[in-house]
Design a protein around this motif. Structure first.
Motif, short mmCIF file in Angstrom:
data_model
loop_
_atom_site.label_atom_id
_atom_site.label_comp_id
_atom_site.label_asym_id
_atom_site.label_seq_id
_atom_site.Cartn_x
_atom_site.Cartn_y
_atom_site.Cartn_z
N MET A 1 118.17 61.55 58.72
CA MET A 1 118.83 62.64 57.54
C MET A 1 119.17 62.05 56.58
O MET A 1 120.22 62.70 55.76
N GLY A 2 118.80 60.94 55.86
CA GLY A 2 119.18 60.56 54.69
C GLY A 2 120.36 59.50 54.64
O GLY A 2 120.57 59.17 55.65
N PHE A 3 120.88 59.74 53.63
CA PHE A 3 122.31 58.54 53.21
C PHE A 3 123.47 59.52 53.68
O PHE A 3 124.30 59.78 52.94
N LEU A 4 123.47 59.28 55.11
CA LEU A 4 124.90 59.87 55.75
C LEU A 4 126.16 58.77 55.48
O LEU A 4 125.41 57.68 55.52
N THR A 5 127.04 59.61 55.87
CA THR A 5 128.11 58.65 55.76
C THR A 5 128.44 57.78 57.03
O THR A 5 128.02 58.31 58.13
N ARG A 6 129.39 56.86 57.14
CA ARG A 6 129.66 56.33 58.34
C ARG A 6 130.55 57.32 59.41
O ARG A 6 130.05 57.19 60.72
N ASP A 7 131.13 58.20 58.69
CA ASP A 7 131.61 59.26 59.78
C ASP A 7 130.53 60.13 60.45
O ASP A 7 130.80 60.71 61.56
N GLN A 8 129.79 60.41 59.36
CA GLN A 8 128.52 61.48 59.98
C GLN A 8 127.63 60.45 60.95
O GLN A 8 127.32 61.29 62.05
N GLU B 1 119.20 48.86 47.45
CA GLU B 1 120.52 48.46 48.12
C GLU B 1 121.32 49.55 49.00
O GLU B 1 121.70 49.33 49.99
N GLN B 2 121.15 50.90 48.43
CA GLN B 2 121.68 51.99 49.36
C GLN B 2 120.92 52.08 50.54
O GLN B 2 121.48 52.41 51.18
N LYS B 3 119.60 51.80 50.88
CA LYS B 3 119.05 51.90 51.65
C LYS B 3 119.47 50.74 52.66
O LYS B 3 119.74 51.21 53.95
N LEU B 4 119.49 49.70 52.14
CA LEU B 4 119.93 48.53 53.32
C LEU B 4 121.43 48.77 53.58
O LEU B 4 121.84 48.46 54.88
N ALA B 5 122.20 49.39 52.82
CA ALA B 5 123.65 49.48 53.06
C ALA B 5 123.78 50.54 54.34
O ALA B 5 124.67 50.59 55.17
N THR B 6 122.68 51.72 54.22
CA THR B 6 122.90 52.80 55.48
C THR B 6 122.64 52.08 56.67
O THR B 6 123.13 52.16 57.60
#
Length: 325
Positions: A141-148, A181-186
């Motif tokens: 579902m893409g770039f979800l947050t830690r809470d999600q 980098e956003q991918k790796l962070a997720t």
């Protein structure tokens, strides 16, 4: 390089890293490479083939500009467009895949990230599937947050899929609306949540062999558990519509190389199996230990669940999910 000797050293604990000169993968003997990869697969993963199936839970109108994707609003395709599916349709698909003995079932949604009321609907669907079904549950579902991610985990999701797509160097040639980098962070958040991380990419998008090698190494560093390898099937209306199809040997070399670098991961065949003979039988003898089966996202799969199971059983592989044992 003696590939069978290297396979033995990997079984005995050696791991390949960015500090090693690994260019031998590009031109070593393919049959020996594949044989060694299969030995590594047998040792670390065994004969169980992990089968997963997906449902396209929300389609089209994606604001990201990924050059391969039929669902990007930047591209001009005949992609079907709809909002998040009704829960009963998702449950019907989940129950069907469980009845067919699939290991895991995933809802995949177009867009940068699922949010708001649609994310709430997804949570509700997962809670119901968790209570009524035994099949493992995955999400993409893409770039979800830690809470999600935590909410999904609590709802019953045990794995999260988030492809890095290609190498760090090649990524800006494929997408400019988000970063590598956003991918790796997720993926890091997925691992920290305690979920199974599924991430791979697409080959045949103009990348070099070094790009494919770099992608395999980055996935190893990220500790990814499942690596889907997609071979590009060019879609009319996308910037890559005229890309030259990969040969079977190129795909087999990639699969085997990824197995040497990620010995314990599931190397998963994904899109592009139509480019392989007998739906990828050779790939399963070259290090692959998993596949997506059934219908794909925006292209029709060449194989069916029934034909996949028949082929794999004939190879002596185990296609019975844990919940049926």
């Amino acid at each position: 390089m003696d590939m069978l000797d290297l396979a033995g050293r990997i079984i005995n604990g050696k791991r390949l890293t960015k500090e090693d000169d690994l260019t031998f993968f590009f031109d070593c003997d393919l049959s020996e490479l594949c044989e060694g990869a299969d030995i590594i697969r047998q040792h670390f993963v065994g004969d169980k083939v992990d089968l997963c199936s997906i449902i396209n839970g929300r389609s089209g109108r994606c604001p990201e500009d990924c050059k391969y994707c039929a669902q990007s609003a930047h591209n001009h395709t005949n992609c079907e467009v709809y909002d998040f599916l009704p829960k009963d349709k998702i449950l019907e698909a989940c129950r069907f895949n469980e009845s067919q003995g699939i290991d895991r079932f995933s809802i995949v949604t177009a867009g940068r990230a699922l949010s708001g009321s649609e994310f709430d609907k997804a949570l509700d669907a997962y809670r119901t599937m968790k209570s009524e079904c035994k099949i493992d549950l995955c999400a993409s579902m893409g770039f979800l947050t830690r809470d999600q991610l935590h909410a999904l985990h609590e709802a019953g999701v045990t794995s999260y899929h988030h492809n890095i797509e290609t190498s760090r160097r090649n990524f800006p040639n494929i997408c400019t609306t988000h970063t590598y980098e956003q991918k790796l962070a997720t993926l890091k958040m997925v691992k920290e949540e305690g979920m199974w991380a599924c991430s791979g990419g697409i080959i045949g998008m103009g990348e070099t062999w070094q790009d494919r090698l770099d992608m395999a190494l980055d996935l190893a560093e990220a500790g990814v558990d499942s690596i889907p390898i997609n071979a590009l099937m060019p879609i009319k209306g996308t910037p890559l519509e005229n890309a030259k199809p990969l040969t079977e040997d190129e795909i087999l070399r990639t699969v085997a190389m990824f197995r040497y670098i990620n010995p314990k991961a599931d190397i998963r065949l994904a899109a592009g199996r139509a480019l392989l003979s007998n739906d990828g039988e050779k790939a399963f003898k070259s290090g692959a230990s998993a596949t997506i089966t059934g219908n794909m996202l925006t292209t029709v799969a060449c194989a069916t669940i029934k034909s996949d199971k028949e082929m794999l059983r004939a190879m002596g592989r185990d296609v019975t999910p844990d919940y049926q044992k």
